[in-house]
Design a protein around this motif. Structure first.
Motif, PDB file in Angstrom:
ATOM      1  N   TRP A 142       7.499   5.231   8.397  1.00 51.71           N
ATOM      2  CA  TRP A 142       7.047   4.703   7.116  1.00 51.71           C
ATOM      3  C   TRP A 142       8.260   4.306   6.282  1.00 51.71           C
ATOM      4  CZ3 TRP A 142       8.694   7.417   2.735  1.00 51.71           C
ATOM      5  CH2 TRP A 142       9.223   8.690   2.988  1.00 51.71           C
ATOM      6  N   SER A 143       8.019   3.543   5.226  1.00 56.01           N
ATOM      7  CA  SER A 143       9.114   3.176   4.329  1.00 56.01           C
ATOM      8  C   SER A 143       8.680   3.356   2.884  1.00 56.01           C
ATOM      9  CB  SER A 143       9.553   1.725   4.551  1.00 56.01           C
ATOM     10  OG  SER A 143       8.601   0.809   4.032  1.00 56.01           O
ATOM     11  N   VAL A 144       9.662   3.630   2.026  1.00 58.96           N
ATOM     12  CA  VAL A 144       9.457   3.615   0.581  1.00 58.96           C
ATOM     13  C   VAL A 144      10.376   2.528   0.043  1.00 58.96           C
ATOM     14  CG1 VAL A 144      11.108   5.530   0.233  1.00 58.96           C
ATOM     15  CG2 VAL A 144       9.470   4.930  -1.570  1.00 58.96           C
ATOM     16  N   GLN A 145       9.806   1.637  -0.738  1.00 62.45           N
ATOM     17  CA  GLN A 145      10.493   0.421  -1.169  1.00 62.45           C
ATOM     18  C   GLN A 145      10.667   0.437  -2.694  1.00 62.45           C
ATOM     19  OE1 GLN A 145       7.733  -2.541   0.283  1.00 62.45           O
ATOM     20  NE2 GLN A 145       7.699  -1.622   2.322  1.00 62.45           N
ATOM     21  N   VAL A 146      11.909   0.176  -3.139  1.00 62.21           N
ATOM     22  CA  VAL A 146      12.229   0.194  -4.576  1.00 62.21           C
ATOM     23  C   VAL A 146      12.794  -1.172  -4.946  1.00 62.21           C
ATOM     24  CG1 VAL A 146      13.451   1.391  -6.428  1.00 62.21           C
ATOM     25  CG2 VAL A 146      12.760   2.662  -4.386  1.00 62.21           C
ATOM     26  N   PRO A 147      11.926  -2.111  -5.355  1.00 62.90           N
ATOM     27  CA  PRO A 147      12.411  -3.470  -5.634  1.00 62.90           C
ATOM     28  C   PRO A 147      13.027  -3.657  -7.012  1.00 62.90           C
ATOM     29  CG  PRO A 147      10.036  -3.380  -5.911  1.00 62.90           C
ATOM     30  CD  PRO A 147      10.462  -2.020  -5.428  1.00 62.90           C
ATOM     31  N   HIS A 148      12.720  -2.753  -7.954  1.00 62.83           N
ATOM     32  CA  HIS A 148      13.185  -2.936  -9.333  1.00 62.83           C
ATOM     33  C   HIS A 148      13.911  -1.699  -9.868  1.00 62.83           C
ATOM     34  CE1 HIS A 148       9.541  -5.868  -9.642  1.00 62.83           C
ATOM     35  NE2 HIS A 148      10.606  -6.478  -9.153  1.00 62.83           N
ATOM     36  N   PRO A 149      14.970  -1.250  -9.191  1.00 57.12           N
ATOM     37  CA  PRO A 149      15.712  -0.103  -9.723  1.00 57.12           C
ATOM     38  C   PRO A 149      16.256  -0.429 -11.112  1.00 57.12           C
ATOM     39  CG  PRO A 149      16.996  -1.236  -8.034  1.00 57.12           C
ATOM     40  CD  PRO A 149      15.631  -1.833  -8.004  1.00 57.12           C
ATOM     41  N   VAL A 150      16.302   0.573 -11.944  1.00 54.79           N
ATOM     42  CA  VAL A 150      16.812   0.485 -13.313  1.00 54.79           C
ATOM     43  C   VAL A 150      15.861  -0.304 -14.217  1.00 54.79           C
ATOM     44  CG1 VAL A 150      18.720  -0.223 -14.821  1.00 54.79           C
ATOM     45  CG2 VAL A 150      19.192   0.783 -12.575  1.00 54.79           C
ATOM     46  N   GLY A 212       4.163   0.864   4.350  1.00 53.24           N
ATOM     47  CA  GLY A 212       5.104   0.933   3.243  1.00 53.24           C
ATOM     48  C   GLY A 212       4.475   1.351   1.935  1.00 53.24           C
ATOM     49  N   LEU A 213       5.277   2.076   1.142  1.00 58.62           N
ATOM     50  CA  LEU A 213       4.936   2.438  -0.237  1.00 58.62           C
ATOM     51  C   LEU A 213       5.919   1.709  -1.139  1.00 58.62           C
ATOM     52  CD1 LEU A 213       4.705   6.323   0.097  1.00 58.62           C
ATOM     53  CD2 LEU A 213       2.845   4.913  -0.776  1.00 58.62           C
ATOM     54  N   GLY A 274       3.886  -7.214   0.115  1.00 59.39           N
ATOM     55  CA  GLY A 274       2.472  -6.921   0.305  1.00 59.39           C
ATOM     56  C   GLY A 274       1.759  -8.006   1.087  1.00 59.39           C
ATOM     57  N   ARG A 275       2.088  -9.248   0.782  1.00 57.14           N
ATOM     58  CA  ARG A 275       1.466 -10.363   1.505  1.00 57.14           C
ATOM     59  C   ARG A 275       1.840 -10.338   2.986  1.00 57.14           C
ATOM     60  NH1 ARG A 275       1.938 -15.679  -2.536  1.00 57.14           N
ATOM     61  NH2 ARG A 275       0.171 -15.103  -3.859  1.00 57.14           N
ATOM     62  N   GLY A 281      -1.826  -6.832   8.940  1.00 57.36           N
ATOM     63  CA  GLY A 281      -2.777  -5.718   8.959  1.00 57.36           C
ATOM     64  C   GLY A 281      -2.118  -4.357   8.956  1.00 57.36           C
ATOM     65  N   VAL A 282      -0.909  -4.273   8.411  1.00 54.95           N
ATOM     66  CA  VAL A 282      -0.169  -2.994   8.338  1.00 54.95           C
ATOM     67  C   VAL A 282      -0.410  -2.367   6.966  1.00 54.95           C
ATOM     68  CG1 VAL A 282       2.129  -1.936   8.362  1.00 54.95           C
ATOM     69  CG2 VAL A 282       1.582  -3.781   9.963  1.00 54.95           C
ATOM     70  N   PRO A 283      -0.726  -1.076   6.899  1.00 50.49           N
ATOM     71  CA  PRO A 283      -0.977  -0.440   5.604  1.00 50.49           C
ATOM     72  C   PRO A 283       0.213  -0.575   4.652  1.00 50.49           C
ATOM     73  CG  PRO A 283      -1.703   0.983   7.386  1.00 50.49           C
ATOM     74  CD  PRO A 283      -0.956  -0.152   8.026  1.00 50.49           C
ATOM     75  N   TRP A 284      -0.095  -0.879   3.417  1.00 52.75           N
ATOM     76  CA  TRP A 284       0.947  -1.069   2.392  1.00 52.75           C
ATOM     77  C   TRP A 284       0.336  -0.748   1.039  1.00 52.75           C
ATOM     78  CZ3 TRP A 284       1.689  -4.211  -1.918  1.00 52.75           C
ATOM     79  CH2 TRP A 284       3.008  -4.349  -2.382  1.00 52.75           C
TER      80      TRP A 284
END
Length: 320
Positions: A142-150, A212-213, A274-275, A281-284
């Motif tokens: 699994w992954s955790v995604q942080v696109p907008h740090p700060v 992904g989260l 997400g798109r 078809g992968v959970p996100w």
């Protein structure tokens, strides 16, 4: 020191010399043992402190360079090579684009972690391309995604907390403020731009089947009365979305479930990652959090525990 009556100085020396010799031999033995063990290994790394230091200078208007397709692909290839246990190949992919692979023991979890980050001897972090951390103690699932740090304050530390809390994770961290760059065009916003290293890496992970989260933050004024928004973005909500929303609700937070109600345009339906996940078809999951759930350590820890439980539910074998 008292001496026994009747013993000469020579006799006393005869008794003391063997004892001194034994002490010398014991000291030599200790020294040889330490030498055989070698120098102490490197100290464990506090990942939260490392990420905090890295993101400290993020601000609107700071430098950002749009990577070309070959550069994006090179970093993504390096990540995949690490996933496959091919560190030498990862190094060959990363080196030409100014990245390097480093391994360390993470202080809080005690697990071995791989870091893919700008090489200090290379072009430098002013490009704003970000970092990737991979848990080497378990198969990535699994992954955790942080696109907008700060800019979404303390989501970078929430990402670290989730990564630490469940094995088999990959932490993808953007390398710039979402409004970085001189023109204010949003070129550094990986949630809405496909031409970023962040997007290339998450797509590579998603293509491997890793759910992904993605964590975000919102201003409470934009959705009064709610603490969190959980959605599947442009995808279809499944058990993971229900599990996450229920977990946050049980923790005492008001949760807007985007598959049941309107959530103030915080549903993430235009999100690039997400798109891509929806297409395969992968959970996100797209998780929006009010400020106090991100900035107050106790609340952030409670949220991380809920998200880690979701991630743990995804820990199933992934086909290379």
């Amino acid at each position: 020191m008292e001496t026994q009556p009747g013993k000469s100085a020579g006799a006393r020396r005869a008794v003391l010399l063997p004892a001194v010799a034994l002490l010398v031999l014991a000291a030599l033995a200790v020294g040889l043992t330490v030498a055989a063990r070698g120098p102490a290994g490197p100290q464990p790394v506090d990942l939260a402190a490392r990420v905090d230091e890295y993101t400290a200078g993020f601000a609107p208007g700071t430098p950002y360079t749009v990577p070309d397709a070959a550069q994006r692909r090179a970093v993504a290839d390096g990540v995949v090579a690490v996933l496959d246990g091919r560190p030498d190949e990862a190094g060959r992919a990363l080196g030409p684009v100014g990245y390097r692979l480093t391994e360390f023991t993470e202080a809080d979890s005690g697990r071995r972690v791989a870091e893919i980050a700008d090489d200090p001897a290379g072009p430098g972090s002013a490009r704003g391309w970000g970092r990737v951390y991979l848990d080497l103690s378990a198969r990535a699932s699994w992954s955790v995604q942080v696109p907008h740090p700060v800019s979404d304050s303390r989501t970078e530390l929430l990402g670290v907390d989730v990564f630490r809390a469940a094995p088999g994770g990959v932490l993808v961290l953007a390398g710039a403020h979402r409004r970085a760059g001189p023109d204010g065009s949003g070129a550094a916003d990986p949630a809405h731009r496909a031409d970023t290293v962040f997007a290339a890496v998450t797509e590579a992970l998603t293509a491997r089947g890793l759910p992904g989260l993605q964590v975000h933050g919102f201003d409470e004024g934009s959705l009064p009365g709610q603490d969190a928004v959980v959605s599947a973005g442009p995808g279809r909500a499944g058990p993971a979305a229900e599990l996450t929303a229920d977990g946050l609700g049980t923790a005492g937070y008001a949760v807007c479930r985007a598959w049941r109600e309107k959530c103030g345009q915080l549903e993430g339906t235009t999100n690039v990652e997400g798109r891509f996940a929806a297409g395969l078809g992968v959970p996100w999951l797209h998780v929006e959090l009010a400020g106090r759930l991100r900035t107050e350590p106790a609340r952030r820890a409670a949220v991380a525990s809920v998200l880690a439980a979701t991630a743990a539910g995804w820990r199933t074998p992934v086909t290379p």
